[in-house]
Design a protein around this motif. Structure first.
Motif, PDB file in Angstrom:
ATOM      1  N   PRO A 131      33.239  50.610  33.143  1.00 16.66           N
ATOM      2  CA  PRO A 131      33.482  49.508  32.204  1.00 16.66           C
ATOM      3  C   PRO A 131      32.473  49.491  31.178  1.00 16.66           C
ATOM      4  N   SER A 134      33.846  52.207  28.584  1.00 14.85           N
ATOM      5  CA  SER A 134      35.038  51.669  27.691  1.00 14.85           C
ATOM      6  C   SER A 134      34.608  50.666  26.752  1.00 14.85           C
ATOM      7  N   GLU A 135      33.673  49.848  27.210  1.00 16.30           N
ATOM      8  CA  GLU A 135      33.280  48.871  26.097  1.00 16.30           C
ATOM      9  C   GLU A 135      32.501  49.459  25.107  1.00 16.30           C
ATOM     10  N   THR A 318      40.223  51.229  33.081  1.00 18.99           N
ATOM     11  CA  THR A 318      39.580  49.837  32.999  1.00 18.99           C
ATOM     12  C   THR A 318      40.493  49.113  32.059  1.00 18.99           C
ATOM     13  N   PRO A 343      43.828  45.902  31.838  1.00 19.56           N
ATOM     14  CA  PRO A 343      42.727  45.440  32.193  1.00 19.56           C
ATOM     15  C   PRO A 343      42.719  44.708  33.655  1.00 19.56           C
TER      16      PRO A 343
ATOM     17  N   ARG B 213      41.211  39.164  27.452  1.00 13.20           N
ATOM     18  CA  ARG B 213      40.746  39.821  26.621  1.00 13.20           C
ATOM     19  C   ARG B 213      41.111  39.540  25.046  1.00 13.20           C
TER      20      ARG B 213
END
Lengths: 516, 334
Positions: A131, A134-135, A318, A343, B213
């Motif tokens: 995570p 990927s951010e 992810t 996600p 998101r």
């Protein structure tokens, strides 16, 4: 947690899945080793006939093919100076000189060990920090891709051999080739001369097969009478001391590989080239000068491109965002198998994540086994009579070029670039920068325009954003530092004491030759 | 020499006649050419329906991707094959706009629509950090801050591009339009905060919306859409009633063959695809990707294609985005 472990070990305990992973890895090595037979292609063919399988079996085979294929590209790069895949372009720079010295066995052995090491770093990052990474990847704005591409294009300096001017010329040709086709933003036809065929652009893999494969075959026709070098295959496994010596470098380049691999707009090919450049800039005393068979020139790109595999899975698992072409195909396969990559995948089906991590780890172990066995036979390829070997390579190249997009135009390009590449090589132009230009030209074109448009087409605002965004500022600082560290005033500042005399002299020569 | 040639010719004729008598279509494998690369939306839909068709016709369809030139390469390739019904084109909406975009002159009018498989829904989505609760609020903000808000778009004729043209036709849209390589890269940039909003096919965005998101502001429709996972999505016509005249609109997927393939092949393929499109597995996949199943063939599909082309081409022309006027190619005004 125990559930996660169960899923992680699933492919390790089920003989069927284990066999599939092993078979995939084995096949991947050979698919990767043959120029033009690409992992993307193998995976998309596989999807058609795994339609009736369950998803786990399909994922297990794909993991093997992917890791094996990325590694396999190094084989032909080392043995024949023909990279089997774009991510192995840098590997041939020092790998082939080693084969010419009769050290192909040792080169492949070292490559295998660092590839597996890089692979594990990638898998570790996937398992532990997916995570987070990927951010970070999402934070890369168009201007950051532009910086990355600029950083990459500086590699022309590392790849141009004797003459920087010739290197820049070759790089510019590559950029020009990369521009052909429809403009990615406006669909304006560029250099298509009104033909539909050219609207597809020129496949960079076709160009790579031409410039490296066909051109190399033509060059080697001059050497038909020279007896092949006998390969020493008595010692394949690198000594522990050697591995320990390269561990810091491999760790750095693997980390680079993970991040670049995780970026949706850049993959293992760019990671490997950047890693090679990183090694060339930071390693003070390579085992031999770079380009003449330095082990560091194998360690850096090969650890980076295998680490990029784990990296590419990160945004895919992810967020459902493909990290590269292969993971894009896997996402398609997941849809067909009734899954919804996105996600929610990790939340709704966490077992899939751990299964994937587990099968990648297993594939990586098989890679070590298959990579280290059979080297003796492989190394003999170089000893095979050229009149048999060269036509064979030509045929495989044609098959590979056609297979990219099932488009005969790619075969013509391959042949044309082969002849062109032959003349380039005969006149002392390196072909590495051409490929660099083809890969990075379109990336720069796109990211520059996106960044400029985002800044409201205001150059002041555009320049300012490089400093106000922390990520951009960090990349810019690294870029400037890596350039400055090569300049002569930097070396004067640091003093030459900590350098070997001959190397310092060599660096000075290249600096005075205008190589910044 | 003469006799040899004669006997060869006679033999060939006999063989042909014999073949035609003994076998009916399809007597061998069929080749399927996909306009887009592996893993893309068109690829997924094409590969999902094909196994069901294979079961019905009893022969394999060998699929290959021939991406490039926004679909022009594959379209041109299939057009150059002989009209025997053994080469199928799996494509999306793009060739219908190639002429007005100056990419190629070939569109689906030269092909027989075996089946229009489905149509994608389109939504307008915004970055999570933005304050807008509705599409109206977004439009007001755009008007108050001209040029400040970044909209993601993609190549000419793409979903985001066409939707922005529709909006421009009925309202002012002074935004900074940043082009990406398609829905996917655009949505990635949206999550990173590099753009503020974008129109996208729902199929690409749905999972990200579900995970919270990104925020969906409107659906390109004149009625609200309710979905168990996505909740209630208001129609775009709430904020912009003028868009209604272009609706329904959305990207589509279909299977095509050359116009003059044998009638028998047309009939068999149409029937097979029509039946395959009703298989539960395919319906589940299409629902999962938020595609409406259209399942039209022959004349109905031709009418669908003509209407789509006329509406979209004239929207682009109206927004000043077309390179050639649709009138040049005899595309009627809607």
């Amino acid at each position: 947690m125990t559930a996660a472990l169960d899923y992680f070990l699933m492919s390790w305990l089920d003989p069927h899945l284990m066999f599939l992973t092993a078979a995939g890895t084995f096949a991947g090595i050979y698919i990767g080793a043959i120029p033009g037979l690409s992992v993307t292609m193998a995976v998309s063919i596989l999807i058609s006939f795994t339609f009736k399988w369950d998803m786990n079996s399909a994922l297990a085979v794909i993991s093997g093919i992917y890791l094996g294929g990325v590694y396999g590209g190094s084989r032909s790069a080392i043995l024949l100076n023909i990279p089997g895949a774009p991510s192995a372009v840098a590997t041939g720079m020092d790998g082939y000189p080693l084969a010419k010295r009769g050290e192909a066995g040792a080169a492949i052995g070292l490559t295998t060990v660092v590839s597996v090491f890089g692979g594990f770093i990638g898998i570790l990052a996937l398992a532990a920090a997916a995570p987070l990474v990927s951010e970070l990847a999402l934070k890369f704005a168009p201007r950051d891709y532009l910086l990355l591409a600029m950083w990459g294009i500086l590699l022309v300096g590392s790849l141009s051999g004797d003459s920087l001017a010739k290197g820049i010329f070759a790089g510019a040709i590559g950029v020009l080739i990369g521009m052909v086709g429809l403009d990615p933003m406006t669909a304006e036809p560029r250099f298509t001369f009104g033909t539909v065929t050219l609207t597809a652009g020129i496949s960079y893999i076709a160009a790579m097969i031409g410039f490296f494969g066909v051109a190399e075959v033509l060059v080697q026709l001059h050497e038909l009478h020279i007896k092949a070098v006998r390969q020493d295959v008595s010692k394949i496994l690198p000594s522990f001391g050697l591995i320990r010596k390269y561990l810091p470098l491999a760790t750095r380049t693997s980390a680079l590989g993970v991040v670049v691999g995780a970026l949706p707009g850049a993959g293992g090919d760019i990671a490997a080239l950047m890693a090679y450049d990183h090694a060339k800039r930071t390693v003070k005393n390579p085992s031999r000068p770079f380009g003449q068979g330095a082990y560091e020139g194998l360690v850096a790109p090969e650890s980076a491109n295998n680490a990029a595999v784990g990296g590419a899975y990160i945004p895919m698992l992810t967020l459902g965002i493909p990290g590269d072409a292969v993971t894009a195909v896997i996402i398609g396969a997941m849809y067909i198998h009734g899954l919804k990559p996105g996600p929610m995948l990790m939340i709704e089906t966490p077992h899939l994540f751990w299964f994937q991590v587990g099968s990648l780890a297993l594939a990586n172990i098989f890679l070590l086994i298959f990579g280290l066995t059979g080297i003796r036979i492989f190394a003999k390829i170089v000893e095979a009579p050229k009149p048999i070997l060269l036509p064979l390579i030509l045929v495989l190249s044609a098959v590979g070029a056609y297979a990219i997009n099932n488009n005969p135009a790619d075969v013509y390009w391959m042949l044309g670039f082969g002849v062109f590449g032959y003349f380039l090589k005969m006149y002392g132009f390196q072909v590495g920068p051409v490929i660099l230009g083809i890969i990075l030209g379109p990336l720069m074109d796109r990211s520059f325009r996106q960044a400029m448009i985002s800044a409201g087409e205001d150059p002041v605002q555009f320049a300012g954003e490089f400093l106000t965004s922390p990520l951009s500022a960090a990349i810019l600082a690294a870029l400037v530092l890596s350039m400055a560290s090569q300049s002569s005033w930097w070396r004067k500042l640091r003093g030459k004491r900590d350098m070997h005399e001959p190397l310092a002299r060599e660096l000075e020569d290249s600096a005075s030759a205008g190589n910044v | 020499m003469q006799t040899i040639r004669k006997s060869v010719a006679t033999f060939a004729m006999l063989a042909l006649a014999g073949g035609a008598m003994a076998q009916s279509y399809p007597e061998r494998e069929i080749s399927g050419v996909i306009q887009w690369s592996a893993g893309g939306a068109t690829d997924v839909v094409s590969r999902a329906i094909t196994p069901h068709v294979e079961e019905i016709i009893g022969k394999k369809i060998v699929m290959q991707n021939k991406p490039g030139g926004v679909g022009a390469i594959a379209t041109n390739f299939v057009y150059q094959q002989s009209a025997d019904g053994y080469t199928l084109l799996y494509g999306a909406e793009n060739p219908q706009l190639h002429a007005v975009m100056g990419i190629a002159n070939l569109d689906y009018s030269k092909f027989y629509p075996i089946n229009i498989l489905g149509r994608g829904k389109v939504v307008v989505i915004a970055n999570n950090d933005k304050p807008w609760k509705s599409f109206r609020e977004l439009l007001d903000d755009i008007e108050a801050n001209p040029g400040k808000i970044k909209m993601g778009t993609a190549g000419p004729g793409s979903v985001p591009h066409t939707v922005s043209a529709m909006i421009t036709a009925v309202a002012k849209l002074p935004v900074t339009a940043v082009p990406f390589d398609g829905d996917g890269p655009g949505l990635t940039a949206l999550q990173g905060g590099h753009i503020d909003f974008m129109a996208s096919s729902l199929g690409s965005a749905a999972e990200h919306i579900k995970a919270g998101r990104m925020r969906v502001l409107a659906v390109l429709s004149d009625t609200a859409m309710t979905d168990s996972a996505l909740g209630n999505i208001p129609p775009i016509t709430d904020a912009l009633p003028g868009v209604a005249k272009y609706l329904p609109w959305g990207p589509f997927y279909g299977v095509f063959a050359k116009r003059d393939i044998p009638e028998e092949a047309k009939a068999k393929l149409s029937a097979a695809f029509r039946k395959a499109a009703q298989s539960p597995q395919f319906i589940e996949l299409m629902n999962g990707r938020h595609n409406e199943i259209v399942n039209l063939s022959g004349e109905e599909a031709d009418a669908f294609l003509k209407k789509w082309q006329s509406v979209t081409a004239w929207i682009l022309q109206g927004a000043g985005l077309a390179k050639h006027s649709p009138a040049e190619f005899g595309i009627p005004k809607p």
